[in-house]
Scaffold this motif. Structure first.
Motif, PDB file in Angstrom:
ATOM      1  N   MET A 224       0.819  -1.214   0.000  1.00  0.00           N
ATOM      2  CA  MET A 224       0.000   0.000   0.000  1.00  0.00           C
ATOM      3  C   MET A 224       0.858   1.271   0.000  1.00  0.00           C
ATOM      4  N   GLN A 225       2.161   1.121  -0.199  1.00  0.00           N
ATOM      5  CA  GLN A 225       3.066   2.261  -0.108  1.00  0.00           C
ATOM      6  C   GLN A 225       2.987   3.193  -1.301  1.00  0.00           C
ATOM      7  N   GLY A 226       2.332   2.772  -2.369  1.00  0.00           N
ATOM      8  CA  GLY A 226       2.229   3.598  -3.558  1.00  0.00           C
ATOM      9  C   GLY A 226       3.459   3.480  -4.440  1.00  0.00           C
ATOM     10  N   THR A 227       3.518   4.309  -5.462  1.00  0.00           N
ATOM     11  CA  THR A 227       4.610   4.238  -6.437  1.00  0.00           C
ATOM     12  C   THR A 227       5.747   5.209  -6.140  1.00  0.00           C
ATOM     13  N   ASN A 228       5.581   6.054  -5.147  1.00  0.00           N
ATOM     14  CA  ASN A 228       6.617   7.031  -4.803  1.00  0.00           C
ATOM     15  C   ASN A 228       7.787   6.335  -4.124  1.00  0.00           C
ATOM     16  N   THR A 229       8.972   6.435  -4.711  1.00  0.00           N
ATOM     17  CA  THR A 229      10.176   5.822  -4.131  1.00  0.00           C
ATOM     18  C   THR A 229      11.142   6.879  -3.602  1.00  0.00           C
ATOM     19  N   ASP A 230      10.646   8.127  -3.422  1.00  0.00           N
ATOM     20  CA  ASP A 230      11.507   9.213  -2.948  1.00  0.00           C
ATOM     21  C   ASP A 230      11.616   9.263  -1.429  1.00  0.00           C
ATOM     22  N   GLU A 231      10.763   8.480  -0.734  1.00  0.00           N
ATOM     23  CA  GLU A 231      10.826   8.451   0.725  1.00  0.00           C
ATOM     24  C   GLU A 231      10.422   7.079   1.227  1.00  0.00           C
ATOM     25  N   THR A 232      10.923   6.728   2.396  1.00  0.00           N
ATOM     26  CA  THR A 232      10.580   5.445   2.989  1.00  0.00           C
ATOM     27  C   THR A 232       9.124   5.472   3.461  1.00  0.00           C
ATOM     28  N   ARG A 233       8.491   4.297   3.397  1.00  0.00           N
ATOM     29  CA  ARG A 233       7.093   4.218   3.844  1.00  0.00           C
ATOM     30  C   ARG A 233       6.737   2.762   4.120  1.00  0.00           C
ATOM     31  N   PHE A 234       5.971   2.530   5.199  1.00  0.00           N
ATOM     32  CA  PHE A 234       5.475   1.187   5.495  1.00  0.00           C
ATOM     33  C   PHE A 234       4.450   0.778   4.437  1.00  0.00           C
ATOM     34  N   HIS A 235       4.497  -0.488   4.051  1.00  0.00           N
ATOM     35  CA  HIS A 235       3.566  -0.925   2.998  1.00  0.00           C
ATOM     36  C   HIS A 235       2.329  -1.604   3.557  1.00  0.00           C
ATOM     37  N   SER A 236       2.317  -1.937   4.848  1.00  0.00           N
ATOM     38  CA  SER A 236       1.133  -2.583   5.425  1.00  0.00           C
ATOM     39  C   SER A 236       0.900  -2.121   6.858  1.00  0.00           C
ATOM     40  N   PRO A 237       0.864  -0.795   7.103  1.00  0.00           N
ATOM     41  CA  PRO A 237       0.606  -0.319   8.470  1.00  0.00           C
ATOM     42  C   PRO A 237      -0.862  -0.532   8.835  1.00  0.00           C
ATOM     43  N   LEU A 238      -1.119  -0.723  10.107  1.00  0.00           N
ATOM     44  CA  LEU A 238      -2.504  -0.874  10.539  1.00  0.00           C
ATOM     45  C   LEU A 238      -3.233   0.469  10.500  1.00  0.00           C
ATOM     46  N   TYR A 239      -2.523   1.535  10.904  1.00  0.00           N
ATOM     47  CA  TYR A 239      -3.133   2.865  10.925  1.00  0.00           C
ATOM     48  C   TYR A 239      -2.260   3.853  10.151  1.00  0.00           C
ATOM     49  N   ALA A 240      -2.810   5.034   9.910  1.00  0.00           N
ATOM     50  CA  ALA A 240      -2.138   6.050   9.106  1.00  0.00           C
ATOM     51  C   ALA A 240      -1.092   6.806   9.921  1.00  0.00           C
ATOM     52  N   ARG A 241      -0.184   7.471   9.198  1.00  0.00           N
ATOM     53  CA  ARG A 241       0.696   8.454   9.824  1.00  0.00           C
ATOM     54  C   ARG A 241      -0.145   9.647  10.293  1.00  0.00           C
ATOM     55  N   PRO A 242       0.211  10.265  11.400  1.00  0.00           N
ATOM     56  CA  PRO A 242      -0.509  11.483  11.808  1.00  0.00           C
ATOM     57  C   PRO A 242      -0.397  12.596  10.767  1.00  0.00           C
ATOM     58  N   SER A 243       0.676  12.595   9.971  1.00  0.00           N
ATOM     59  CA  SER A 243       0.886  13.669   8.998  1.00  0.00           C
ATOM     60  C   SER A 243       0.291  13.368   7.630  1.00  0.00           C
ATOM     61  N   ASP A 244      -0.339  12.214   7.458  1.00  0.00           N
ATOM     62  CA  ASP A 244      -0.855  11.837   6.142  1.00  0.00           C
ATOM     63  C   ASP A 244      -1.983  12.760   5.690  1.00  0.00           C
ATOM     64  N   THR A 245      -1.980  13.072   4.400  1.00  0.00           N
ATOM     65  CA  THR A 245      -3.048  13.851   3.770  1.00  0.00           C
ATOM     66  C   THR A 245      -3.341  13.250   2.402  1.00  0.00           C
ATOM     67  N   GLY A 246      -4.453  13.681   1.802  1.00  0.00           N
ATOM     68  CA  GLY A 246      -4.783  13.238   0.456  1.00  0.00           C
ATOM     69  C   GLY A 246      -4.896  11.730   0.345  1.00  0.00           C
ATOM     70  N   ASP A 247      -4.391  11.160  -0.769  1.00  0.00           N
ATOM     71  CA  ASP A 247      -4.465   9.719  -0.999  1.00  0.00           C
ATOM     72  C   ASP A 247      -3.717   8.926   0.057  1.00  0.00           C
ATOM     73  N   ASN A 248      -2.722   9.528   0.703  1.00  0.00           N
ATOM     74  CA  ASN A 248      -1.955   8.801   1.706  1.00  0.00           C
ATOM     75  C   ASN A 248      -2.803   8.415   2.916  1.00  0.00           C
ATOM     76  N   LEU A 249      -3.928   9.090   3.127  1.00  0.00           N
ATOM     77  CA  LEU A 249      -4.824   8.712   4.215  1.00  0.00           C
ATOM     78  C   LEU A 249      -5.396   7.312   4.000  1.00  0.00           C
ATOM     79  N   TYR A 250      -5.427   6.867   2.728  1.00  0.00           N
ATOM     80  CA  TYR A 250      -5.988   5.555   2.409  1.00  0.00           C
ATOM     81  C   TYR A 250      -4.996   4.410   2.635  1.00  0.00           C
ATOM     82  N   ARG A 251      -3.733   4.713   2.778  1.00  0.00           N
ATOM     83  CA  ARG A 251      -2.695   3.682   2.688  1.00  0.00           C
ATOM     84  C   ARG A 251      -2.434   3.009   4.033  1.00  0.00           C
TER      85      ARG A 251
END
Length: 603
Positions: A224-251
């Motif tokens: 679920m990390q998306g196609t952006n490879t410019d930053e690290t990101r969990f691919h199967s987190p249970l909950y969102a980052r507090p800073s997530d916005t836009g489509d990242n809220l879905y991941r």
């Protein structure tokens, strides 16, 4: 056209559709969907990797409730294997020796199969019925218990095929129900692997409609990390980052599962994907290694899995025992590990326990995993399949839920972090197992008169008892011999069938139990004959009286208008177990029915 044939075919199709439509969301109580399912995917290509070899003999037969062979492909409305894998399939079937309740499922599709063949098959009712019938023949020939559709994805190619996918699911289920009605055997199971990303869900799935026909819905809540490879990101987190916005809220997994529920999927049918592997990145700066840190691209391939951007859990745990640093994100419920410029986000036993608890609390249908990425060879001395095993433990010990599930999306969660570093080392040790040939057994049942008695509601064993009345009668999802009746004041009355009779939700009465689907020994030498039979059946012209669809003394309809009906009665009375004869008869009926213009589904 012989009217008797049409009438009988319509009756069978009516039984196949109306029976489960009356129940709102299907008769899953009769097919073992009681929550706690452990759906395990078997990668047919894993045997080609270097290092520890993944083979069926390493699988504990009780580890999974459903074992999904991935993949076969769909081609010309038929099912085709990517390679001759009969030896592997036989070893998977042999797991039933030690677990008679294990369901062996064939998955068709996957990313490599593309979308064109799915679109072609799902574009017309005739193609759908042809595929569904070929699927019945193929599944029976190879002794599977059901089919899983993995179309990636019906609405992710610029054009929405939502209606096509819905029609495909309905058509396959329709034929599966007919086959069960005719043969008096357990119905073949039907599931689908689906997207976890809300925009794709909206374009791809009529959620309330497909939920009526699917036994389980495998939500791929990973990658679920998306196609952006410019930053690290969990691919199967249970909950969102507090800073997530836009489509990242879905991941995150919670948002995806809640979205499916809000869209109309029954929680008990949703199977949440848990990742037995991690996704890797190459850090832009070795000294900046938190989640969301700058990255220069995906990580280097693993030593054994050999795929850029991915590490199996057995590779990750081996790295942790050889100097990698690690930390636990208490908000997203995920782990990160790093060494030099390499970074991985992954799950471990701690997060799997928390996610399995989440699945229980949400009253979902269970969890799904890829077997070959877990530590199947005990490389890290935690036991074989440590991740999947701990989920089995959590599902097996959880108390039954008595409250309706909540779908509110929490914004943050906290937990006590575990130690952040591991420095121990270990030496991999080989694993060997042996397989005993499967004995063939047959069971018979003697019915007893039908009566009902009132009993206390059954809420034990992790089953989910209904809490409100829906209609007049409801099946007991925990016991096929019991059912619920709604009293005149709206109270639930728990009742039992006598003897070995089982509740028939379609007819609303206690009935003879269907015959358990028994499997004959697979004979590879007969495969060409089976293929030839399927080839002839698939191309049979239903209007050509010169081609007889029947075996033995029966010819095409024409000499006696009641010949088909009489034949059907004789077949039922004698309980013939000749599968080719059943399926040839059924093929003829389906060809007759689908030639009728614009037949309306019974309501």
């Amino acid at each position: 056209m012989n009217p008797s044939v049409v009438v009988l075919g319509l009756v069978l199709l009516g039984l196949g559709v109306q029976g489960y439509r009356d129940q709102g969301y299907g008769d899953y109580g009769n097919y073992g969907n009681q929550g706690g399912n452990r759906v395990c995917y078997f990668s047919s290509w894993a045997k080609y990797r270097s290092g520890p070899t993944f083979v069926p003999e390493q699988i504990n037969a009780t580890l999974c409730t459903h074992l999904v062979y991935a993949y076969a492909k769909i081609k010309d409305n038929d099912i085709v294997m990517y390679e001759d894998d009969d030896d592997t399939l036989q070893k998977l079937r042999d797991l039933r020796i030690n677990n008679k309740d294990l369901k062996l499922i064939l998955s068709v599709g996957g990313y490599a199969n593309g979308v064109d063949e799915f679109v072609k098959t799902a574009s017309s009712r005739e193609n759908i019925l042809e595929f569904a019938f070929n699927a019945v023949l193929y599944i029976n020939m190879h002794q599977f218990d059901g089919l899983s559709l993995d179309w990636e994805f019906p609405g992710d190619q610029g054009i929405s095929h939502k209606d096509h996918f819905t029609n495909l699911v309905k058509g396959v289920r329709e034929v599966f129900q007919i086959e069960s009605d005719v043969t008096r055997m357990d119905r073949l199971l039907l599931s689908a692997a689906v997207s976890a990303f809300p925009p794709v869900i909206d374009r791809s799935y009529n959620v309330p409609e497909i939920s009526k026909y699917l036994d389980l819905i495998h939500v791929m809540t990973y990658d679920m990390q998306g196609t952006n490879t410019d930053e690290t990101r969990f691919h199967s987190p249970l909950y969102a980052r507090p800073s997530d916005t836009g489509d990242n809220l879905y991941r995150n997994q919670d948002f995806a599962i809640s979205y499916w529920i809000d869209a109309g999927a029954p929680p008990i049918k949703l199977v949440m994907g848990l990742a037995t592997y991690g996704r890797t990145f190459t850090l832009a700066d070795d000294n900046v290694y938190s989640d969301g840190s700058p990255a220069s691209g995906i990580g280097r391939p693993g030593l054994y899995t050999g795929k850029p951007g991915l590490l199996g859990f057995y590779e990750i745990c081996n790295n942790l025992q050889n100097g990698w640093d690690t930390a636990f994100d208490t908000t997203q419920i995920a782990n990160m590990a790093w060494y030099g410029d390499q970074w991985v986000g992954y799950d471990d036993i701690t997060t799997f326990i928390m996610k399995a608890t989440y699945i229980n609390d949400k009253r979902l249908g269970g969890a799904m995993f890829w077997l070959d990425y877990d530590d199947f060879a005990d490389v890290c001395n935690m036991g074989m399949f440590p991740l999947i095993s701990v989920v089995k433990d959590v599902f097996g010990t959880a108390p039954p839920s008595t409250q309706a599930p909540t779908t509110a999306r929490p914004t943050t969660t906290t937990s006590t972090p575990r130690p952040t570093t591991t420095t121990t080392t270990t030496t991999p040790r080989p694993t060997t197992t042996t397989t005993t040939p499967r004995p063939m057994t047959t069971t018979t049942t003697t019915p007893t008169p039908t009566t009902t008695t009132t009993q206390p509601a059954n809420t034990g064993g992790g089953c989910i008892a209904p809490i409100t009345c829906i209609g007049t009668f409801m099946p007991d999802p925990c016991d096929q011999h019991k059912f619920y009746q709604c009293g005149w004041k709206g109270e639930l009355l728990h009742r039992s069938c006598n003897g070995n009779l089982v509740w028939n939700q379609q007819g609303k009465y206690c009935d003879w139990p269907p015959a358990r689907r028994e499997f004959k020994s697979y004979n590879k030498d007969s495969e060409e004959e089976n293929k030839a039979t399927r080839y002839v059946l698939r191309r049979m012209n239903p209007r050509n009286s010169a081609i007889s669809p029947y075996l033995g003394d029966f010819s095409s309809a024409g000499s006696n208008s009641n010949a088909v009906l009489e034949k059907e009665v004789k077949m039922k009375e004698s309980h013939l177990d000749n599968e080719d004869r059943w399926m040839t008869e059924l093929r003829h009926l389906l060809n007759k029915v689908k030639s009728e213009p614009e037949r309306k589904t019974p309501q």
